[in-house]
Design an enzyme around this catalytic site. Structure first.
Site, mmCIF file in Angstrom:
data_model
loop_
_atom_site.group_PDB
_atom_site.id
_atom_site.type_symbol
_atom_site.label_atom_id
_atom_site.label_comp_id
_atom_site.label_asym_id
_atom_site.label_seq_id
_atom_site.Cartn_x
_atom_site.Cartn_y
_atom_site.Cartn_z
ATOM 1 N N HIS A 116 0.833 -1.207 0.000
ATOM 2 C CA HIS A 116 0.000 0.000 0.000
ATOM 3 C C HIS A 116 0.857 1.242 0.000
ATOM 4 O O HIS A 116 1.867 1.283 0.673
ATOM 5 C CB HIS A 116 -0.899 0.032 1.244
ATOM 6 C CG HIS A 116 -1.822 -1.126 1.309
ATOM 7 N ND1 HIS A 116 -1.456 -2.313 1.869
ATOM 8 C CD2 HIS A 116 -3.073 -1.296 0.827
ATOM 9 C CE1 HIS A 116 -2.451 -3.174 1.751
ATOM 10 N NE2 HIS A 116 -3.439 -2.582 1.108
ATOM 11 N N LYS A 140 -1.130 -7.958 -4.646
ATOM 12 C CA LYS A 140 -2.020 -6.785 -4.642
ATOM 13 C C LYS A 140 -1.197 -5.517 -4.403
ATOM 14 O O LYS A 140 -0.410 -5.461 -3.462
ATOM 15 C CB LYS A 140 -3.063 -6.930 -3.530
ATOM 16 C CG LYS A 140 -3.877 -5.656 -3.326
ATOM 17 C CD LYS A 140 -4.787 -5.731 -2.087
ATOM 18 C CE LYS A 140 -5.340 -4.343 -1.780
ATOM 19 N NZ LYS A 140 -6.065 -4.265 -0.517
ATOM 20 N N LYS A 282 -12.038 22.190 -22.830
ATOM 21 C CA LYS A 282 -12.775 22.294 -24.094
ATOM 22 C C LYS A 282 -12.003 23.038 -25.183
ATOM 23 O O LYS A 282 -12.284 22.856 -26.365
ATOM 24 C CB LYS A 282 -14.132 22.968 -23.859
ATOM 25 C CG LYS A 282 -15.109 22.080 -23.109
ATOM 26 C CD LYS A 282 -16.483 22.692 -23.035
ATOM 27 C CE LYS A 282 -17.398 21.795 -22.237
ATOM 28 N NZ LYS A 282 -18.777 22.227 -22.201
ATOM 29 N N ASP A 318 -22.805 20.901 -27.458
ATOM 30 C CA ASP A 318 -23.355 21.799 -26.427
ATOM 31 C C ASP A 318 -24.419 22.733 -26.998
ATOM 32 O O ASP A 318 -25.468 22.939 -26.395
ATOM 33 C CB ASP A 318 -22.242 22.673 -25.832
ATOM 34 C CG ASP A 318 -21.441 21.936 -24.774
ATOM 35 O OD1 ASP A 318 -21.954 20.954 -24.218
ATOM 36 O OD2 ASP A 318 -20.297 22.367 -24.523
ATOM 37 N N TYR A 431 -27.468 22.779 -13.390
ATOM 38 C CA TYR A 431 -28.406 21.689 -13.111
ATOM 39 C C TYR A 431 -28.394 21.242 -11.655
ATOM 40 O O TYR A 431 -29.172 20.385 -11.262
ATOM 41 C CB TYR A 431 -28.230 20.505 -14.066
ATOM 42 C CG TYR A 431 -26.852 19.913 -14.116
ATOM 43 C CD1 TYR A 431 -26.018 20.181 -15.189
ATOM 44 C CD2 TYR A 431 -26.392 19.077 -13.115
ATOM 45 C CE1 TYR A 431 -24.746 19.637 -15.249
ATOM 46 C CE2 TYR A 431 -25.131 18.525 -13.174
ATOM 47 C CZ TYR A 431 -24.303 18.823 -14.242
ATOM 48 O OH TYR A 431 -23.056 18.284 -14.297
#
Ligand code: ATR
Length: 480
Positions: A116, A140, A282, A318, A431
């Site tokens: 880890h 792991k 963008k 868009d 939103y």
């Protein structure tokens, strides 16, 4: 396999978590270090209480766990629990004494050797996994990438370790893609929990129902959204159900990105077919595209990238997403004059779209020079936010494109004091929350309202067509 990490303090609570998540998971990890000392004494009983394989883990504080016992006492506790019928026991990389390992093997319990790093990516990941695997049934590593190129390093290391039983996890937001695409990394399982026992962990329900992570295979086409920040994105809830409905073996997931160039290297590596682009990339993305549409060129920004033969192509959905909900009102002549608040990236596409449909626009912005620049390109008027009231009663549409009113600072309105007549159509592209302060005021006057979620869904549907060549299927209930 999807593995649920149990971080409860009692075995009874652990059982409840298993029941709640049973349909999403294949295996669980009992984090014995979270149990109270009394409950730890009964941990050996746990595998007989559940109908799925159990991994036994007693994580030290230094590895992000809660076990503060001396190493000798910790091993003794692990040994006592191994009387139970566990499928695996997790032993850390640096544990030298092999009593736990021997006892586990004598009982047919398999060994996971784990490493880890909660701060960074250790050097020589490849050889460390290789070495872990020599002493275990499963190797792991759970490490912490800090860039998209660190993420790519994990994918590349996994490729070289083909054939090795392993679990490779990138923790934190950078590593979310390694948790969802665990099968592309050749990992035996991915960890899930409701309480994020490790940074970046996703719920088992989302892994199973949104991403179908356990069904991903070498043929699964990978799509996604790049941004920074991006983990809040709702686009996976649009695209993944769409893929499912058309029986397309594909997945769409968020990628936290630091620079676009490195992301393109990962996109090539994963043979991605396309991706969405959000703030702040963008414009940055444009220099990597071999082909752009007229809209992208004129708007100056791109929100959708698709793979075409030998290159990446940029399109912009868009402006379409914005226009679709008000298209009828534009076509009927109901909308002729608009007030657009804001002159940033989102506003660029909206102003271009409205002008293209012949609507007259006044751009209002805090910084007048930004409004002027956008207005000059699109041949429209501009003014400062302070002059908003000059336009009362003169516009058919008011569009809000700034971040003012966005969660968590939702009780503000960029044109506070503006009096609606009730005749205006008012559209806020935020939103979250659905009802912004601006929309609430417009509603009081009886205005017709449009919400940011409408634009989000419509731009996503067009993007879906660009990604898949299919119309977005009917009848999918997109719930945010
Ligand atoms: P986006 O790409 O989401 O449009 P952006 O390019 O950063 O984001 O643009 C943000 C827009 O919100 C700009 O119009 C900005 O106004 P300025 O040009 O004056 O910066 C506007 N904006 C952001 N915070 C604002 C605030 N507190 N008050 C008023 N306008 C704000």
């Amino acid at each position: 396999m999807i593995c649920y990490t149990l971080s409860e303090t009692t075995l009874a609570e652990c059982l409840r978590k298993i029941e709640q998540n049973r349909e999403y998971i294949d295996i669980c990890e009992l984090r014995m270090d979270f149990l109270t000392p009394d409950e730890q004494k009964s941990a050996y009983l746990f595998p007989s209480m559940v109908d799925i394989p159990v991994i036994l883990t007693l994580r030290r504080v230094s590895d992000g766990g809660k076990c503060a016992l001396s190493e000798k006492d910790r091993r003794a506790l692990l040994l006592s629990a191994l009387d139970g019928d566990f499928a695996y026991v997790d032993i850390e990389e640096d544990v030298k004494k092999n009593d736990v390992e021997h006892y586990a093997r004598s009982k047919g319990i398999k060994i996971i050797r784990s490493l880890h790093d909660f701060d960074s990516m250790p050097e020589k990941i490849y050889s460390r996994i290789q070495r872990l695997s020599e002493r275990a049934d499963v190797a792991k590593i759970a490490v912490t990438p800090h860039s998209i190129s660190d993420v790519l390093t994990l994918f590349r290391a996994s490729e070289e370790l083909e054939g090795v039983n392993k679990i490779i996890i990138g923790m934190g937001d950078w590593g979310v893609c390694t948790r969802i695409l665990y099968k592309k990394l050749g990992s035996m399982l991915t960890f899930a929990s409701d309480t994020a026992t490790a940074p970046g962990q996703i719920s088992a329900k989302d892994l199973k129902l949104v991403y179908h992570a356990d069904r991903i295979d070498e043929n699964t086409a990978v799509y996604g959204i790049i941004g920074n920040p991006v983990m809040h994105s709702l686009s996976p809830l649009i695209h993944n159900p769409g893929f499912e409905a058309i029986h397309y073996n594909a997945v769409y997931l968020p990628f936290l990105v630091d620079n676009v160039r490195s992301f393109f290297a990962l996109a090539e590596y994963l043979k991605m077919r396309g991706f969405s682009v959000t703030i702040p990339f963008k414009v940055d993305v444009l220099s990597y595209l071999g082909n752009i549409t007229r809209e992208v060129k004129q708007i100056g920004s791109c929100n959708t990238v698709i793979r075409v033969p030998n290159m990446w192509k940029g399109i912009n959905t868009d402006y379409y997403g914005f226009l679709a909900p008000i298209e009828k009102d534009i076509a009927s002549g109901r909308i002729k004059n608009a007030l657009v608040i804001g002159a940033g990236g989102a506003s660029q596409a909206i102003v271009w779209g409205l002008r293209n449909r012949g609507v007259n626009i006044v751009i209002l912005n805090r910084t007048l020079s930004h409004a002027e620049k956008l207005a000059t390109i699109n041949r429209c008027q501009f003014d400062t936010l302070d002059n908003a009231r000059k336009y009362e009663g003169k516009v058919d549409l008011v569009v809000q494109t700034t971040s003012v009113g966005l969660y968590p600072d939702f009780d503000i309105n960029p044109i506070d004091g503006f009096e609606f007549t009730g005749r205006e159509i008012v559209y806020d592209i935020i939103y979250k929350p659905k009802m912004t302060r601006l929309l609430k005021e417009a509603e009081k006057k009886g205005c017709k309202l449009h919400f940011g979620s409408e634009m989000l869904i419509e731009q996503g549907k067009l993007q879906f067509e660009a990604f898949t060549g299919y119309h977005y299927p009917d009848g999918i209930k997109i719930e945010f």
